[in-house]
Design a protein around this motif. Structure first.
Motif, PDB file in Angstrom:
ATOM      1  N   PRO A  21       0.833  -1.232   0.000  1.00  0.00           N
ATOM      2  CA  PRO A  21       0.000   0.000   0.000  1.00  0.00           C
ATOM      3  C   PRO A  21       0.854   1.262   0.000  1.00  0.00           C
ATOM      4  CG  PRO A  21       0.094  -0.905   2.193  1.00  0.00           C
ATOM      5  CD  PRO A  21       0.839  -1.867   1.325  1.00  0.00           C
ATOM      6  N   LYS A  22       2.144   1.149   0.440  1.00  0.00           N
ATOM      7  CA  LYS A  22       3.064   2.272   0.383  1.00  0.00           C
ATOM      8  C   LYS A  22       4.278   1.857  -0.436  1.00  0.00           C
ATOM      9  CE  LYS A  22       1.754   4.216   4.885  1.00  0.00           C
ATOM     10  NZ  LYS A  22       2.247   4.646   6.226  1.00  0.00           N
ATOM     11  N   THR A  23       4.964   2.849  -1.011  1.00  0.00           N
ATOM     12  CA  THR A  23       6.152   2.531  -1.798  1.00  0.00           C
ATOM     13  C   THR A  23       7.259   2.065  -0.857  1.00  0.00           C
ATOM     14  OG1 THR A  23       5.536   4.173  -3.454  1.00  0.00           O
ATOM     15  CG2 THR A  23       7.833   3.430  -3.417  1.00  0.00           C
ATOM     16  N   GLU A  65      10.452   2.351   3.694  1.00  0.00           N
ATOM     17  CA  GLU A  65       9.344   3.090   3.103  1.00  0.00           C
ATOM     18  C   GLU A  65       9.864   4.441   2.623  1.00  0.00           C
ATOM     19  OE1 GLU A  65       6.064   3.392   5.730  1.00  0.00           O
ATOM     20  OE2 GLU A  65       5.599   1.233   5.692  1.00  0.00           O
ATOM     21  N   VAL A  66       9.610   4.765   1.358  1.00  0.00           N
ATOM     22  CA  VAL A  66      10.212   5.953   0.750  1.00  0.00           C
ATOM     23  C   VAL A  66       9.150   6.794   0.068  1.00  0.00           C
ATOM     24  CG1 VAL A  66      12.407   4.754   0.423  1.00  0.00           C
ATOM     25  CG2 VAL A  66      10.707   4.713  -1.403  1.00  0.00           C
ATOM     26  N   PRO A  67       9.387   8.104  -0.039  1.00  0.00           N
ATOM     27  CA  PRO A  67       8.472   8.954  -0.804  1.00  0.00           C
ATOM     28  C   PRO A  67       8.721   8.792  -2.297  1.00  0.00           C
ATOM     29  CG  PRO A  67      10.282  10.252   0.076  1.00  0.00           C
ATOM     30  CD  PRO A  67      10.441   8.866   0.648  1.00  0.00           C
ATOM     31  N   ALA A 107      10.215  14.971 -12.012  1.00  0.00           N
ATOM     32  CA  ALA A 107      11.495  14.985 -11.291  1.00  0.00           C
ATOM     33  C   ALA A 107      12.334  13.760 -11.679  1.00  0.00           C
ATOM     34  CB  ALA A 107      11.247  14.983  -9.780  1.00  0.00           C
ATOM     35  N   SER A 108      13.623  13.779 -11.291  1.00  0.00           N
ATOM     36  CA  SER A 108      14.516  12.650 -11.587  1.00  0.00           C
ATOM     37  C   SER A 108      14.212  11.494 -10.631  1.00  0.00           C
ATOM     38  CB  SER A 108      15.979  13.077 -11.430  1.00  0.00           C
ATOM     39  OG  SER A 108      16.293  14.124 -12.323  1.00  0.00           O
ATOM     40  N   VAL A 160      13.534   4.394  -7.724  1.00  0.00           N
ATOM     41  CA  VAL A 160      12.130   4.730  -7.476  1.00  0.00           C
ATOM     42  C   VAL A 160      11.768   5.836  -8.458  1.00  0.00           C
ATOM     43  CG1 VAL A 160      10.445   5.597  -5.815  1.00  0.00           C
ATOM     44  CG2 VAL A 160      12.275   4.056  -5.060  1.00  0.00           C
ATOM     45  N   LEU A 161      10.882   5.535  -9.410  1.00  0.00           N
ATOM     46  CA  LEU A 161      10.546   6.459 -10.490  1.00  0.00           C
ATOM     47  C   LEU A 161       9.533   7.502 -10.031  1.00  0.00           C
ATOM     48  CD1 LEU A 161      10.225   3.850 -13.379  1.00  0.00           C
ATOM     49  CD2 LEU A 161      12.228   5.222 -12.732  1.00  0.00           C
ATOM     50  N   PRO A 162       9.513   8.680 -10.711  1.00  0.00           N
ATOM     51  CA  PRO A 162       8.509   9.707 -10.363  1.00  0.00           C
ATOM     52  C   PRO A 162       7.095   9.180 -10.574  1.00  0.00           C
ATOM     53  CG  PRO A 162      10.234  10.600 -11.777  1.00  0.00           C
ATOM     54  CD  PRO A 162      10.425   9.120 -11.751  1.00  0.00           C
TER      55      PRO A 162
END
Length: 404
Positions: free
Chosen positions: A279-281, A331-333, A339-340, A363-365
């Motif tokens: 559910p979260k990246t 867990e990352v934003p 953005a890159s 982790v892609l935009p």
């Protein structure tokens, strides 16, 4: 054309030349005295417990046969001083060529760390243990003059003449191996009497004689030749249960000596990374099949240490083959659209590898939601449609003014 007589003569000459040039060049050897600083260790039961007292002494292995050509700058034969500053154990070595003699002879010149310890055994016998990073030696020598109180020898500062009765060596005394590899431990014995050698494994506080019914294990023990015998222990297809302390137990006459060798298993980790968005990246670093247990997993963000986010680490899990695995979750934003990408690096450190294993995951935009794009298009079209009559009316009014 040459006749048969000439051909026969040429064959004989050719054969003689071949034998002269093809004969093995005899190896030269010489004798030397090896001087080593040692500790004289005595068991001390004072102060309500058991311990060892140590005093500095000198051990001289005299008349050692060294293989090779004697160097021009070879030191002269050792002559003990009349008034020594410390006790000198002068042990004559009447054995065949020692394979490690040359290295031991130059150990001090090369600045190599060497440990040496002498202790009394029984009657007039003493044991000396010499250890280098890649060599372990045990020596049993007999004093040729009676020693009434071995405990006071170091205090007397005298020369103790001795003869070496038995010598046992192993090289190297410690080895490392990876899973499924093969390793061979060696035990060499020099002495005048026939020696028997047995192998034991000490592990987790218990010891047992090696089970030769295990098809992975073989022991090759050669017959004693020129006062020397060798025993080779080979273990194939290593697994983590083979790690431990191996003891080569040597029995020669009334002497019993143990040569201790260490075998360590070192298996490097296998590292993989992945990223999931529900559910979260979350980025995951999975570290698998490493041994021993100690492993360190850290994270980098775009090449710099990650400090503002704390990973969640699972407990160590043990695999069926005795190796371990662990997982680290982060867990990352997600970067904003346009953005890159963010590059996360999982760095795994382990005793089996010199440098950390570095595995990257991107982790892609975040993509623009298609429904939002459709809604925005509809709004723009509605604005255009609703504003069209107003634009036409304004155009009509402007043309009307021009005609008046």
């Amino acid at each position: 054309m040459k006749n048969d007589g000439y051909l026969h003569l040429e064959l004989i000459l050719s054969l003689n030349i071949f034998l002269v040039w093809g004969a093995a060049v005899p190896q030269t050897q010489y004798t030397a005295d090896i001087v080593l600083p040692c500790d004289y260790a005595l068991l001390d039961s004072g102060m309500g417990g058991l311990g060892f007292t140590r005093q500095k002494v000198t051990l001289v292995l005299q008349n050692v046969t060294v293989m090779g050509e004697e160097p021009a700058d070879a030191p002269p034969d050792y002559q003990p001083p009349e008034s020594p500053e410390m006790t000198i154990f002068l042990a004559t070595v009447d054995l065949s060529t020692l394979s490690f003699a040359q290295r031991l002879l130059h150990v001090e010149c090369e600045g190599e760390e060497v440990e040496c310890e002498i202790s009394p055994l029984y009657s007039q016998f003493f044991a000396a243990y010499i250890r280098l990073p890649e060599l372990s030696i045990a020596v049993i020598a007999e004093a040729t003059k009676p020693t009434e109180n071995p405990g006071e020898l170091a205090d007397e500062k005298i020369v103790v003449p001795m003869t070496v009765d038995l010598l046992v060596s192993s090289s190297p005394p410690s080895q490392r191996g990876s899973l499924s590899e093969e390793v061979t431990l060696n035990c060499e014995v020099w002495g005048g009497m026939e020696a028997s050698m047995d192998w034991h494994l000490q592990k987790d506080g218990t010891g047992h004689r090696l089970n030769l019914e295990d098809s992975r294990i073989t022991i090759q023990q050669g017959a004693q030749v020129q006062k020397k015998a060798t025993s080779l222990l080979t273990i194939r297809l290593l697994n983590v249960h083979d790690e431990g302390t191996y003891i080569c137990a040597v029995t020669s006459g009334k002497h019993r000596v143990q040569q201790i060798l260490q075998l360590q298993i070192r298996e490097p980790p296998q590292v993989t990374t992945s990223v999931s968005g529900k559910p979260k990246t979350t980025v995951t670093c999975h570290t698998d099949r490493y041994y021993p247990l100690d492993v360190e997993v850290t994270w980098l963000l775009n090449g710099s240490p990650l400090t503002h986010v704390s990973p969640i680490t699972s407990s160590h899990r043990r695999n069926n083959d005795g190796t371990y695995s662990v997982s680290s979750f982060l867990e990352v934003p997600v970067p904003q659209p346009g953005a890159s990408p963010d590059t996360y690096t999982c760095a795994v450190s382990h005793v089996s590898i010199a440098d950390p294993i570095m595995i990257e995951v991107n982790v892609l935009p975040e993509d623009i939601d298609p429904s939002y794009t459709v809604f925005l298009t509809i709004v723009i079209l509605a604005i255009i449609i609703l504003s069209a009559p107003l634009l036409l009316w304004k155009k009509y009014q402007l043309e009307k003014k021009k005609t008046i």
